[in-house]
Design an enzyme around this catalytic site. Structure first.
Site, short mmCIF file in Angstrom:
data_model
loop_
_atom_site.label_atom_id
_atom_site.label_comp_id
_atom_site.label_asym_id
_atom_site.label_seq_id
_atom_site.Cartn_x
_atom_site.Cartn_y
_atom_site.Cartn_z
N SER A 55 -2.79 -6.79 5.57
CA SER A 55 -2.72 -7.29 6.94
C SER A 55 -3.44 -8.63 7.05
CB SER A 55 -3.41 -6.27 7.85
OG SER A 55 -3.72 -6.86 9.08
N TYR B 187 -10.67 -0.22 10.10
CA TYR B 187 -9.28 -0.36 9.65
C TYR B 187 -9.13 -1.61 8.78
CZ TYR B 187 -4.42 -1.82 9.66
OH TYR B 187 -3.19 -2.28 9.26
N LYS C 219 -8.24 -2.33 4.50
CA LYS C 219 -7.24 -3.23 3.89
C LYS C 219 -7.92 -4.17 2.89
CE LYS C 219 -3.71 -1.53 5.92
NZ LYS C 219 -2.79 -0.69 5.16
P1 NAD Z 1 3.26 3.85 10.85
O1 NAD Z 1 2.11 4.67 11.32
O2 NAD Z 1 4.47 3.78 11.70
O3 NAD Z 1 3.70 4.35 9.39
C1 NAD Z 1 2.80 4.87 8.45
C2 NAD Z 1 3.40 6.14 7.88
O4 NAD Z 1 2.52 6.68 6.90
C3 NAD Z 1 3.62 7.23 8.94
O5 NAD Z 1 4.93 7.73 8.81
C4 NAD Z 1 2.57 8.30 8.58
O6 NAD Z 1 3.03 9.60 8.90
C5 NAD Z 1 2.40 8.08 7.09
N1 NAD Z 1 1.09 8.46 6.52
C6 NAD Z 1 -0.15 8.08 6.93
N2 NAD Z 1 -1.09 8.58 6.11
C7 NAD Z 1 -0.43 9.30 5.15
C8 NAD Z 1 -0.83 10.03 4.01
N3 NAD Z 1 -2.11 10.16 3.68
N4 NAD Z 1 0.12 10.61 3.25
C9 NAD Z 1 1.42 10.51 3.56
N5 NAD Z 1 1.87 9.82 4.62
C10 NAD Z 1 0.95 9.21 5.41
O7 NAD Z 1 2.69 2.39 10.54
P2 NAD Z 1 3.48 1.04 10.23
O8 NAD Z 1 3.34 0.13 11.40
O9 NAD Z 1 4.83 1.33 9.69
O10 NAD Z 1 2.55 0.46 9.09
C11 NAD Z 1 2.79 0.67 7.72
C12 NAD Z 1 1.66 0.07 6.90
O11 NAD Z 1 1.55 -1.30 7.22
C13 NAD Z 1 0.30 0.70 7.21
O12 NAD Z 1 -0.42 0.78 5.99
C14 NAD Z 1 -0.33 -0.30 8.14
O13 NAD Z 1 -1.73 -0.27 8.08
C15 NAD Z 1 0.21 -1.62 7.59
N6 NAD Z 1 0.24 -2.68 8.60
C16 NAD Z 1 0.84 -2.48 9.80
C17 NAD Z 1 0.82 -3.49 10.77
C18 NAD Z 1 1.47 -3.27 12.12
O14 NAD Z 1 1.17 -4.02 13.05
N7 NAD Z 1 2.36 -2.32 12.29
C19 NAD Z 1 0.20 -4.72 10.50
C20 NAD Z 1 -0.41 -4.90 9.24
C21 NAD Z 1 -0.38 -3.86 8.30
#
Ligand code: NAD
Ligand code: UDP
Length: 330
Positions: A124, A148, A152
């Protein structure tokens, strides 16, 4: 390639699976459904015509993860699984450190054991901390403001050390800016639990009448109109970046910003939402949100040069698709 996508039923993972399938990759999903719904699997099938193999497991569970690697010849992994709410991470630091760090360590350990070289990680822009934009991949990282963000930054370091110790292991660290929007079908999008923290899902709920008005956190920043500036990126563009990253990955640690390189203020985003969708979004200006920075946008040149990837969709498509998903689903 046969690609294991952890967190594949989530917001960014599900969109990435569509792009992987479009590019003839075979997908296996591992997700514990902690922040997603099983119906997403049917929607993926509706959109692509293919139902990927699905394992409902926790990625911190080494035994269950190992079974997947035993039963499949995996060529690469994309690790989306993680908890992502900044506010919640402040009140539940241990859950965040445990889930996000242990999943990354266990998954990389199993990859190395089974000779899986390609590992793409969801990082991120928060790892840059408060520094002047445009943010470049070679900038020194600054302290993040919440657990959080720390997960990362620490995951990036863990993966870097692991690559340094294992010459047959390679990672791509993808630093996302602000992913928004939804699939053009209106079937997939962002559906956070409870009251949204992020701007776009909050705006959508206000437009729909489910929330009364948006609070704009500060109009006294040094920006074009005083409101915070961010680099919003359409989730489909972001998804395409992952396909390029895993196809290119062959050695070492590779860091890429996935952003558009353009900043948009809160007011600009709201005005675009109202104009494109012909809806009203009532708002009021309130005080700054603690931990927020004025401006954050990417220098997106490295990904363009090395991955031949560039965001193509603009703010109009982002607000249009976010609204379409909100109306159809949430
Ligand atoms: P999201 O919550 O929609 O998707 C994450 C998925 O991971 C979910 O389906 C959840 O059920 C699953 N999950 C979480 N912990 C788990 C575990 N221990 N075992 C198995 N499954 C697990 O989030 P997203 O927005 O799709 O984000 C995906 C990744 O990108 C994350 O790592 C998030 O931190 C990173 N990210 C997101 C953003 C954003 O703004 N959406 C920005 C920067 C980074
Ligand atoms: N923001 C806002 N009201 C909200 C949510 C967000 O004014 O209800 C602002 C926030 O201050 C920031 C921008 O919108 O300037 C993007 O915030 P978001 O939480 O979506 O992303 P991040 O802060 O992680 O970049």
């Amino acid at each position: 390639m046969k690609i294991l996508v952890t967190g594949g039923l989530g917001f960014i993972g599900s969109h990435t699976i569509i792009e992987l399938i479009k590019n003839n990759h075979e997908v296996i999903i591992a997700d514990n459904l902690i922040n997603s719904k099983i119906e997403v699997l049917d929607k993926l099938c509706q959109i692509t015509g293919i139902k990927p193999a699905f394992y409902q497991i926790d990625v911190t569970d080494e035994e269950k993860l190992t079974e997947i690697f035993e039963n499949n010849k995996i060529d690469g992994v994309i690790h989306f699984a993680g908890l992502k709410s900044v506010g919640e991470s402040v009140s539940k630091p241990l859950e965040y450190y445990y889930n996000n760090l242990v999943s990354t360590m266990v998954l990389s350990k199993v990859c190395i054991k089974y000779g899986v070289q390609k590992f793409v990680f969801s990082s991120s822009a928060t790892v840059y901390g408060d520094q002047p934009s445009p943010l470049r991949e070679d900038m020194e990282l600054k302290k993040t403001t919440n657990p959080y963000g720390e997960t990362k930054a620490m995951s990036e370091r863990i993966l870097t050390d692991t690559v340094n110790a294992n010459k047959d292991f390679a990672v791509s660290l993808l630093r996302y800016f602000n992913p928004v929007g939804a699939h053009e079908s209106g079937l997939l999008g962002e559906d956070p639990n409870g009251i949204p923290n992020n701007l776009m899902p909050f705006v959508s709920k206000v437009a729909k009448g489910q929330l009364k008005k948006l609070s704009i956190f500060g109009d006294d920043y040094e920006t074009v109109d005083g409101t915070g500036v961010r680099d919003y990126i359409h989730v489909v563009d972001l998804a395409k970046g992952h396909v390029k990253a895993i196809e290119k990955l062959d050695s070492g640690v590779n860091i890429y910003n996935l952003g558009t390189g353009r900043g948009t203020s809160v007011l600009e985003l709201i005005n675009a939402f109202m104009k494109v969708n012909a809806v009203d979004v009532p708002y009021e200006i309130v005080g700054r949100r603690p931990g927020d920075i004025a401006t954050c946008y990417a220098d997106a040149d490295k990904a363009e040069k090395e991955l031949n990837w560039k965001a193509e969709l603009g703010i109009e498509e982002m607000v249009r698709d976010a609204w379409k998903f909100e109306q159809q689903n949430v």
